[in-house]
Scaffold this motif. Structure first.
Motif, short mmCIF file in Angstrom:
data_model
loop_
_atom_site.label_atom_id
_atom_site.label_comp_id
_atom_site.label_asym_id
_atom_site.label_seq_id
_atom_site.Cartn_x
_atom_site.Cartn_y
_atom_site.Cartn_z
N TYR A 63 0.85 -1.18 0.00
CA TYR A 63 0.00 0.00 0.00
C TYR A 63 0.89 1.24 0.00
CZ TYR A 63 -4.27 -2.60 1.07
OH TYR A 63 -5.34 -3.45 1.00
N GLN A 96 0.97 5.30 1.02
CA GLN A 96 0.31 6.33 1.82
C GLN A 96 0.97 7.68 1.49
OE1 GLN A 96 0.63 6.32 6.20
NE2 GLN A 96 -1.56 6.76 6.28
N PHE A 147 3.80 0.73 2.60
CA PHE A 147 3.61 -0.33 3.58
C PHE A 147 3.48 -1.68 2.88
CE2 PHE A 147 3.07 2.00 7.45
CZ PHE A 147 2.54 3.22 7.09
N THR A 202 -1.63 -11.15 5.09
CA THR A 202 -2.84 -11.69 5.70
C THR A 202 -2.89 -13.19 5.51
OG1 THR A 202 -5.22 -11.35 5.96
CG2 THR A 202 -4.39 -11.49 3.72
N GLN A 221 -7.57 -9.45 7.97
CA GLN A 221 -6.89 -8.94 9.15
C GLN A 221 -5.42 -8.81 8.79
OE1 GLN A 221 -7.59 -11.19 12.71
NE2 GLN A 221 -5.78 -10.40 13.72
N LEU A 222 -5.08 -7.65 8.28
CA LEU A 222 -3.74 -7.42 7.76
C LEU A 222 -2.75 -7.13 8.88
CD1 LEU A 222 -4.49 -5.11 4.70
CD2 LEU A 222 -4.18 -7.58 4.73
N PHE A 231 0.64 -5.19 9.11
CA PHE A 231 1.43 -4.24 8.34
C PHE A 231 2.85 -4.17 8.86
CE2 PHE A 231 -1.34 -1.70 5.54
CZ PHE A 231 -2.59 -2.14 5.93
N GLY A 232 3.77 -3.86 7.96
CA GLY A 232 5.09 -3.46 8.38
C GLY A 232 5.07 -2.01 8.85
N LYS A 233 6.20 -1.53 9.32
CA LYS A 233 6.26 -0.17 9.85
C LYS A 233 6.35 0.88 8.77
CE LYS A 233 8.05 -1.31 14.42
NZ LYS A 233 9.12 -1.09 15.43
#
Lengths: 116, 115
Positions: A37, A39, A91, A95, A103-104, A106-108
């Protein structure tokens, strides 16, 4: 427990350079999905790609490409000929598909700055 | 193109107050989610909702949180008594099906600031 590691906190590149964002994941599931993703500074989460664990083919979409290597549990993302508009936080997420849930985990995130 | 819409985009509240964040998922979607992102940190799953009930929730989603689909379109997240640490961006998301069937679409987020 599942885990996604994006070791690169911040990356700066000059426009037109190629850049690779690393993602390493941990899961005990044999079937799972991986995502990237974007952002941008405006804050929304923009879907880039979904890849299931059985499909190890690399994918290319315009200037974007993804390298999925199950052997090393990595799902790296490359931007070719970067542009200023690529500046964002990226990101990687994981899942479990057995239950089908989104319900993912995520990395930082990796903050990419493309300098004109 | 259909999108997930969230209101308000930004809300400032006093500690201890109740807050309701609203979401309108994409109309033919069946699965709904709330995620949150504390400033500068990763996005974290809170809860998933399907068929008018919670299907999964994380340890973050404690008793002060609740979700509801009061009508056919809205999906709300209520925080009963806000704490300073609830300050975050809250993302609503929806999908037509389970992973592998439909994409997960996120809204633009609701920024909550607790003073």
């Amino acid at each position: 427990a599942q885990k996604v590691t994006q070791a690169q906190t911040e990356i700066s590149v000059v426009e037109k350079e190629d850049v690779t964002l690393d993602c390493v994941y941990e899961t005990r599931d044999t079937t799972y999905y991986l995502f990237w993703y974007k952002q941008p500074p405006s804050g929304e989460l923009v879907f880039l790609i979904r890849r299931n664990s059985f499909d190890e083919q690399n994918e290319i979409s315009g200037r974007y490409s993804w390298n999925f290597q199950k052997s090393t549990s990595s799902f790296n993302f490359t931007i070719t000929a970067s542009q200023v508009v690529d500046s964002a936080v990226y990101f990687c997420a994981l899942t479990q598909s057995g239950a089908g849930s989104y319900q993912l985990t995520f990395g930082k995130g990796t903050k990419l700055s493309v300098i004109p | 193109e259909p999108e997930v819409t969230q209101t308000p985009s930004h809300q400032v509240t006093q500690m201890g107050q109740e807050v309701i964040l609203r979401c309108v998922p994409i109309s033919n979607h069946l699965y709904f989610y709330w995620y949150r992102q504390i400033l500068g940190q990763k996005v974290e799953f809170l809860v998933s909702f399907y068929n008018n009930e919670i299907s999964e929730k994380s340890e973050i989603f404690d008793d002060q949180f609740s979700v509801e689909r009061p009508d056919g379109s809205n999906f709300t997240l209520k925080i009963r008594s806000t704490k300073l640490e609830d300050s975050a961006m809250y993302f609503c998301a929806s999908t037509k099906g389970l992973a592998g069937i439909g994409e997960l679409f996120f809204g633009e987020g609701s920024r909550l600031t607790v003073l």
